[in-house]
Design an enzyme around this catalytic site. Sequence first.
Site, mmCIF file in Angstrom:
data_model
loop_
_atom_site.group_PDB
_atom_site.id
_atom_site.type_symbol
_atom_site.label_atom_id
_atom_site.label_comp_id
_atom_site.label_asym_id
_atom_site.label_seq_id
_atom_site.Cartn_x
_atom_site.Cartn_y
_atom_site.Cartn_z
ATOM 1 N N CYS A 107 5.984 -17.727 30.558
ATOM 2 C CA CYS A 107 5.550 -18.928 29.845
ATOM 3 C C CYS A 107 5.427 -18.614 28.359
ATOM 4 C CB CYS A 107 4.209 -19.419 30.362
ATOM 5 S SG CYS A 107 3.514 -20.711 29.318
ATOM 6 N N ILE A 108 6.066 -19.419 27.540
ATOM 7 C CA ILE A 108 6.094 -19.138 26.101
ATOM 8 C C ILE A 108 4.694 -19.189 25.476
ATOM 9 C CG2 ILE A 108 6.736 -21.539 25.492
ATOM 10 C CD1 ILE A 108 8.408 -20.201 23.178
#
Lengths: 97, 123, 132
Positions: B82-83
């Site tokens: 997840c960024i």
Amino acid sequence: MLFTVNKSPFLFGHLDSCLQYAIKDTPILLIEDGVYAASKGTSYEKKLKEALGKFEIYALGPDLKARGIASVIDGVKIVDYAGFVDLAEKHNVAPWI
Amino acid sequence: MGVKLKFGILILEGPYQHQSSDSAYNFAIAALEKGHEVSGVFLYNDGVNNATSFGDPPQDDRNVQEKWSKLAQEKGIDIVVCIAAGKRRGLIDDNLIKGTRISGLGQLTDLAISTDRLVTFGD
Amino acid sequence: MANPEEIEESSDEIVKKMMFVMRKAPHGTINPYEGLEVMLIVAAYDQDLSAVFLDDGVYAIKKGQDPKEIGVKDFSTTFRVLPGYGIEKIYVEKESLENRGLTVEDLLLEVEVVDKSEVTKLMQEQDVLFPF
């Protein structure tokens, strides 16, 4: 629905909570530190035996072995990771983490 | 064998501190061995640390990050960091293990929509 | 934010029932906050969404949180946007509230109070459960 519980019942309330939300015949799989609940001769044994009258309770064998738990409460079914996958194949998973 | 299912795996804890990464890995291997598809692994919360290339455990310990990297490359499993969670914890393209990628939470949503089961591991 | 065009392509009109099971207290861990972030993204997809707050999860939507002095951003009021984002089914488990000395008046958004058996029933209808 398959409940998974990964905490020791002595330090955390996850299993107690799960037992209140699971309905009859629901499978509950004890993994990681959750498997301590399946161990014979503990103060949780009575509670687990009561739960066994209502739910299918499983414990992950590799986690029992890792923790040196050789004596498991009668009625608790021991499964390996393939058995975990089989349970997750039959049921949606409710991780009670 | 039974029906072939598509599994998605969500990991919320980092490796070593908690067993959930090992559990998730063992589950993924068992699912593959049974002929199921593991459509993707999404790393969220401290789970993003499963994808750091800076891990260098002692030789006699398992290398969790390397295991994920091999799984991604050898079995073609899409492992997504997840960024937002990754940036918070210093996980960027430069220190990502091979075979994994950074993307948004939309990927987790897609995984939840496109698979038969989403199985979460964490603390 | 996710690109709406991408969403249309990838989700292929499948509508799943997804529930956020919020069991963790805020601030001590990041769980409710990162859970909220997932809610806000998943809400952009046309899925059948709901959230249930139980156990310590009820603390996540308790009024009066002010984490300024611990040096953390307040995110609790963001839960208020959920209905506007399409997450209209928001449940709170009765005993979890009562055990913590709380009533619905203490919560910062409108919820439906349900008991444990109703939570179980709702969970069983779901295709996906997200635990935070």
